[in-house]
Structures are given as C-alpha cells and as structure tokens.
Design a protein around this motif. Structure first.
Motif, mmCIF file in Angstrom:
data_model
loop_
_atom_site.group_PDB
_atom_site.id
_atom_site.type_symbol
_atom_site.label_atom_id
_atom_site.label_comp_id
_atom_site.label_asym_id
_atom_site.label_seq_id
_atom_site.Cartn_x
_atom_site.Cartn_y
_atom_site.Cartn_z
ATOM 1 N N LEU A 60 0.761 -1.244 0.151
ATOM 2 C CA LEU A 60 -0.099 0.042 0.125
ATOM 3 C C LEU A 60 0.991 1.200 -0.064
ATOM 4 C CD1 LEU A 60 -2.794 -0.799 2.634
ATOM 5 C CD2 LEU A 60 -3.088 -0.681 0.122
ATOM 6 N N ALA A 62 1.569 4.480 0.740
ATOM 7 C CA ALA A 62 0.904 5.409 1.935
ATOM 8 C C ALA A 62 1.603 6.995 2.045
ATOM 9 C CB ALA A 62 0.994 4.750 3.116
ATOM 10 N N GLU A 76 -5.692 2.735 -12.060
ATOM 11 C CA GLU A 76 -5.734 1.454 -11.688
ATOM 12 C C GLU A 76 -5.448 0.937 -13.072
ATOM 13 O OE1 GLU A 76 -9.168 1.638 -8.682
ATOM 14 O OE2 GLU A 76 -9.520 2.208 -10.462
ATOM 15 N N SER A 179 -5.539 -0.736 -7.245
ATOM 16 C CA SER A 179 -6.426 0.124 -6.293
ATOM 17 C C SER A 179 -6.038 1.316 -6.211
ATOM 18 C CB SER A 179 -6.592 -0.552 -5.188
ATOM 19 O OG SER A 179 -7.404 -1.900 -5.135
ATOM 20 N N LYS A 180 -6.850 2.244 -6.162
ATOM 21 C CA LYS A 180 -6.718 3.965 -5.867
ATOM 22 C C LYS A 180 -7.681 4.111 -4.945
ATOM 23 C CE LYS A 180 -6.910 8.068 -8.608
ATOM 24 N NZ LYS A 180 -7.342 8.965 -9.716
ATOM 25 N N TYR A 181 -6.927 4.788 -3.564
ATOM 26 C CA TYR A 181 -7.758 5.051 -2.566
ATOM 27 C C TYR A 181 -8.008 6.597 -2.069
ATOM 28 C CZ TYR A 181 -6.802 0.270 -1.383
ATOM 29 O OH TYR A 181 -6.683 -1.317 -1.689
ATOM 30 N N THR A 182 -7.690 7.312 -3.069
ATOM 31 C CA THR A 182 -7.725 9.088 -2.673
ATOM 32 C C THR A 182 -8.037 9.509 -3.969
ATOM 33 O OG1 THR A 182 -7.176 10.806 -1.422
ATOM 34 C CG2 THR A 182 -5.528 9.558 -2.317
ATOM 35 N N GLU A 183 -8.271 11.032 -3.954
ATOM 36 C CA GLU A 183 -8.482 11.730 -4.900
ATOM 37 C C GLU A 183 -7.905 13.154 -4.642
ATOM 38 O OE1 GLU A 183 -9.467 11.041 -8.124
ATOM 39 O OE2 GLU A 183 -10.366 9.055 -7.670
ATOM 40 N N SER A 192 -2.220 7.211 5.630
ATOM 41 C CA SER A 192 -3.220 7.028 4.526
ATOM 42 C C SER A 192 -2.809 6.483 3.590
ATOM 43 C CB SER A 192 -4.093 8.173 4.435
ATOM 44 O OG SER A 192 -4.578 8.980 5.517
ATOM 45 N N ALA A 193 -3.654 5.405 2.890
ATOM 46 C CA ALA A 193 -3.152 4.449 1.724
ATOM 47 C C ALA A 193 -3.661 5.532 0.346
ATOM 48 C CB ALA A 193 -3.999 3.336 1.684
ATOM 49 N N TYR A 195 -2.404 4.386 -3.165
ATOM 50 C CA TYR A 195 -2.549 3.144 -4.278
ATOM 51 C C TYR A 195 -2.134 1.784 -3.548
ATOM 52 C CZ TYR A 195 -2.169 6.905 -7.814
ATOM 53 O OH TYR A 195 -2.538 7.727 -8.853
ATOM 54 N N GLU A 196 -2.811 0.929 -4.137
ATOM 55 C CA GLU A 196 -2.244 -0.549 -4.026
ATOM 56 C C GLU A 196 -1.309 -1.090 -4.998
ATOM 57 O OE1 GLU A 196 -3.678 -4.834 -2.201
ATOM 58 O OE2 GLU A 196 -5.412 -3.181 -2.698
#
Length: 255
Positions: A60, A62, A76, A179-183, A192-193, A195-196
């Motif tokens: 992740l 972060a 992604e 995966s994408k977790y923020t914008e 805080s994550a 990308y994965e």
C-alpha cells in the motif's frame, strides 16, 4: 469285476505322470530370482482443488506525513517502475515553515557569535578583577543557551526538509496499480493509503484444503498447477507452507 482294471489303470497313469514331471524338474537348471526389501508406505492419489493466484509482493503506497493531495499521477491498471512518483501532496505550508526556521537559524547564529564574544570579554574582565564572577557566569549561560537554540533550529530544518521530500509518494518496486484510495483535493493523515501495488513477476497459489487432507500433506510435496485463463499451461511446483490456522466455518487450512 470289470471295474477293477479301470481303477488300477487310472492310478498307474497318475503315478507315471507325477514321476515324469518330477524328473523334468530335476533336470531343469535353477531359475535366477531377484529379491527386494518390502517397503510399507501409503500411496497418495492426486486430488484437485481450486486455488487463488496471489502476488508475492503487495504494498500500500501510503502517506508518511499529513497533507492535501495535489496530484495523482496514475490510474488502476497502470504499470509503474520502482521509485516512480505515484502522487504529490501540497508542500506550500511546509516550505513556509522551512523559510521561517532558516531565518530563525540565521538570527540564532548571529546571537551565538555575539554571546561568544561577550563571554570572552567578561572572562578577560573577570581575570583582571574588573567584574564579579556572576557576570562571567551570566555571559557563559547566555552563550550556551544560544548554542542550544541553534542546534534546535538546525534539527527543525532537517525535519522540514525531510517532510517536504515525503510530499512525493514513490513506488516501492516495479508493479501494477490495482487500487486507488484517494483523489486530488482530499486531506490525508499520516499512514493513509494512496495506491495498492502488486508485483506479478513472483506469484503463489493459495488453496483452502480440508483439514483431514491437509494433515497428510508436507512441505515440498509436489503440486501441479493449471489455469483457466491458459488451458494449455501446466506448471509443476511444490507446497511452500501449510498455515496451521483453520477456517471455523469451512474447516479448511490454507496451503
């Protein structure tokens, strides 16, 4: 009386045949025989299970510091190289703090130089018995205080420079974004994550095996793998590990 000769003839024929067979076996050469030690073991039949392909490397990406997301550079499915910048946080606030710390350090060094000269002056006056020792001690304390402050300013500058560098979040290895977790515009807290990321160059297959079968398996036992997406592909491998924690519902062990 006619039945007696027939019975005697049958006995004579049987005796003659028995003697003939024994004579033939007596003249035959010995037959070589190979003897092997008997080994008792359990034969395992192939058993088929459905498994899931897992990446050996997963991470992740972060945020190491808090900040506002300024840029998200990948989506992604994109491939990224190790060290590539995945995202950037706004560094403006940190840069302002850095400028203030650098100004404070500049002033602190100037005051340290003055305090050092004052200490030397009071030391000379004290040796000449012009001033009491209390004034020399006060000058020494003032010099030591500014020396400590300049050390703190330098440490603050180092920390701020490090934090500014951490506004760029980098890929830890070559791989794909899954995966994408923020914008852009969102506030991230430390940890805080963003990308994965996975590395598909090294994979393993995770299989949930019933407990009564898992106990018969051992590490390095052979295993053959086939894939629905590649029906002509068959890969020979070995069992890497048997995880000794069963599922309460399914009564299976991960292998």
């Amino acid at each position: 009386m006619k039945h007696i000769p027939i019975f005697c003839s049958a006995i004579l024929i049987s005796l003659f045949f028995s003697l003939t067979v024994k004579a033939e076996h007596k003249d035959a050469p010995p037959v070589p025989v190979v003897v092997e030690k008997v080994i008792e073991r359990q034969l395992k039949e192939p058993i088929t299970f459905v498994g899931t392909v897992q990446p050996d490397q997963r991470s992740l990406g972060a945020a190491e510091i808090s900040g506002l997301v300024k840029e998200m550079l990948y989506k992604e499915g994109d491939f990224v190289k190790e060290g590539s910048v995945l995202a950037r946080l706004k560094p403006d606030s940190l840069k302002i703090q850095l400028q203030e710390a650098e100004a404070a350090l500049k002033e602190g060094l100037a005051r340290l130089d003055y305090a050092e000269s004052q200490k030397e002056r009071f030391k000379d006056l004290y040796e000449k018995a012009v001033v009491p020792i209390e004034e020399l001690q006060e000058a020494e304390a003032d010099r030591d205080a500014w020396d400590e402050k300049t050390v703190q300013y330098k440490m603050k500058i180092d920390r701020l420079q490090y934090d500014i560098n951490q506004t760029e979040i980098n890929a830890p290895f070559n791989g794909y974004i899954i995966s994408k977790y923020t914008e852009i515009g969102e506030w991230l807290v430390t940890g805080s994550a963003v990308y994965e990321l996975i590395n598909p160059d090294s994979i393993y297959v995770l299989v949930n095996v019933p407990e009564h079968i898992a106990v018969t398996l051992n590490r390095n036992d052979p295993a053959s793998l086939t894939f629905d997406a590649f029906p002509d592909l068959k890969v020979d491998g070995n069992i890497l590990s048997i995880i000794p924690q069963s599922s309460e519902k399914a009564r299976t062990l991960p292998v």
